[in-house]
Design a protein around this motif. Structure first.
Motif, PDB file in Angstrom:
ATOM      1  N   LEU A 150      38.531   3.493 -37.958  1.00 37.37           N
ATOM      2  CA  LEU A 150      38.025   2.254 -38.542  1.00 37.37           C
ATOM      3  C   LEU A 150      38.115   2.287 -40.066  1.00 37.37           C
ATOM      4  CD1 LEU A 150      34.812   1.731 -36.369  1.00 37.37           C
ATOM      5  CD2 LEU A 150      37.023   0.604 -36.100  1.00 37.37           C
ATOM      6  N   PRO A 151      38.359   1.140 -40.679  1.00 35.10           N
ATOM      7  CA  PRO A 151      38.415   1.094 -42.147  1.00 35.10           C
ATOM      8  C   PRO A 151      37.013   1.116 -42.749  1.00 35.10           C
ATOM      9  CG  PRO A 151      38.803  -1.092 -41.239  1.00 35.10           C
ATOM     10  CD  PRO A 151      38.699  -0.155 -40.064  1.00 35.10           C
ATOM     11  N   LYS A 152      36.757   2.041 -43.668  1.00 33.06           N
ATOM     12  CA  LYS A 152      35.513   2.067 -44.449  1.00 33.06           C
ATOM     13  C   LYS A 152      34.272   1.992 -43.567  1.00 33.06           C
ATOM     14  CE  LYS A 152      37.401   2.283 -48.531  1.00 33.06           C
ATOM     15  NZ  LYS A 152      37.207   3.449 -49.405  1.00 33.06           N
ATOM     16  N   VAL A 153      34.097   2.984 -42.721  1.00 40.19           N
ATOM     17  CA  VAL A 153      32.972   3.008 -41.783  1.00 40.19           C
ATOM     18  C   VAL A 153      31.927   4.032 -42.209  1.00 40.19           C
ATOM     19  CG1 VAL A 153      34.095   4.689 -40.263  1.00 40.19           C
ATOM     20  CG2 VAL A 153      32.362   3.151 -39.309  1.00 40.19           C
ATOM     21  N   SER A 154      30.656   3.750 -41.912  1.00 37.90           N
ATOM     22  CA  SER A 154      29.573   4.697 -42.181  1.00 37.90           C
ATOM     23  C   SER A 154      28.620   4.706 -40.995  1.00 37.90           C
ATOM     24  CB  SER A 154      28.824   4.332 -43.469  1.00 37.90           C
ATOM     25  OG  SER A 154      28.207   3.063 -43.343  1.00 37.90           O
ATOM     26  N   ILE A 155      27.748   5.724 -40.972  1.00 38.69           N
ATOM     27  CA  ILE A 155      26.833   5.954 -39.852  1.00 38.69           C
ATOM     28  C   ILE A 155      25.388   5.818 -40.333  1.00 38.69           C
ATOM     29  CG2 ILE A 155      26.064   7.610 -38.093  1.00 38.69           C
ATOM     30  CD1 ILE A 155      28.939   6.670 -37.681  1.00 38.69           C
ATOM     31  N   ASP A 156      24.575   5.086 -39.570  1.00 34.21           N
ATOM     32  CA  ASP A 156      23.165   4.891 -39.911  1.00 34.21           C
ATOM     33  C   ASP A 156      22.295   6.062 -39.463  1.00 34.21           C
ATOM     34  OD1 ASP A 156      23.420   2.447 -41.118  1.00 34.21           O
ATOM     35  OD2 ASP A 156      22.837   1.273 -39.367  1.00 34.21           O
TER      36      ASP A 156
END
Length: 255
Positions: A150-156
């Motif tokens: 995925l483009p520019k993904v982060s995890i909470d």
């Protein structure tokens, strides 16, 4: 005063609609409430990301007022239906929404195909980030592999529950930020959070982004200055600056 760029908090304004989620409807928490609470904790907020909660469904109307009140260093992170039209995405971008969130943990379901297609579309159209609220402990192989594409993904919220440390290391080494938020809701004890901070920061100094998670809906305990102290007691001053504001500001504002 501790300076922060708050990469995860909620504004719950009584002027805008809410939806019951899993039997839960939160109490209201306005922008004024948020700023007052931080000030009382001697926290200076220089910007941040206002995040749609599960209880806000696909409503975006509250973002314009919240961003206007908080300032142009704040962005919105929203939830979108798969059939959203491009015109609406552009409209939301113009009011300051800069990311999409998939809340898989609270039952707002999306298939891997939908996550991929919508993430790629909002990135292509407006350069939006993708945020995943997901339990890394129970992550299946298909979704895990999708995350790396995925483009520019982060995890909470540190991935919520304990998972193999190699999974987290693999993510941060792929420049996937982990949001250091929600200590009162994650499946880690506070000493385990300290150890995770040390390990992940050593792997990639740009990978950890602080967030208050206010007003800490459904958490076991509410965010407080004790959470700030935990980070300050764990890492160096240089690392504190990266975690508390530089990494988040780079991710959302400086790009």
């Amino acid at each position: 005063m501790q300076k922060i760029f708050d990469t995860h908090f909620h504004i719950i304004d009584p002027k805008f609609p809410l939806e019951e989620n899993q039997g839960f409807v939160p109490e209201y928490y306005t922008a004024k409430d948020y700023l007052k609470e931080l000030k009382e904790m001697s926290i200076e907020v220089i910007g941040g990301a206002i995040v749609s909660g599960s209880f806000q469904g696909y409503h975006q109307a509250y973002f314009a007022e919240a961003i206007s009140e908080l300032g142009n260093q704040f962005v919105g992170i929203t939830q979108l239906p798969f059939d959203i039209v491009d015109e609406d995405i552009f409209k939301f971008n113009n009011i300051g929404i800069k990311g999409i969130r998939f809340n898989l943990y609270r039952g707002l379901s999306a298939s891997p195909r939908e996550i991929r297609e919508l993430s790629e579309r909002v990135y292509r159209l407006c350069g939006w980030k993708t945020e995943l609220y997901v339990n890394l402990q129970t992550l299946d192989k298909e979704l895990e592999e999708l995350i790396f594409t995925l483009p520019k993904v982060s995890i909470d919220h540190l991935g919520m529950h304990k998972c193999p440390i190699d999974r987290l290391k693999r993510m941060v080494n792929a420049n996937i930020p982990i949001r250091l938020t929600g200590f009162g809701r994650v499946g880690y004890e506070r000493d385990e959070i300290r150890e995770l901070i040390r390990i992940l920061y050593a792997e990639n100094s740009r990978c950890l982004m602080f967030g208050s998670d206010l007003p800490s809906t459904r958490a076991k305990y509410r965010f407080s200055s004790n959470d700030i102290d935990l980070i300050k007691e764990t890492v160096s001053r240089e690392a504190q600056d990266r975690i508390f504001f530089q990494n988040g500001e780079d991710w959302y504002i400086n790009k």
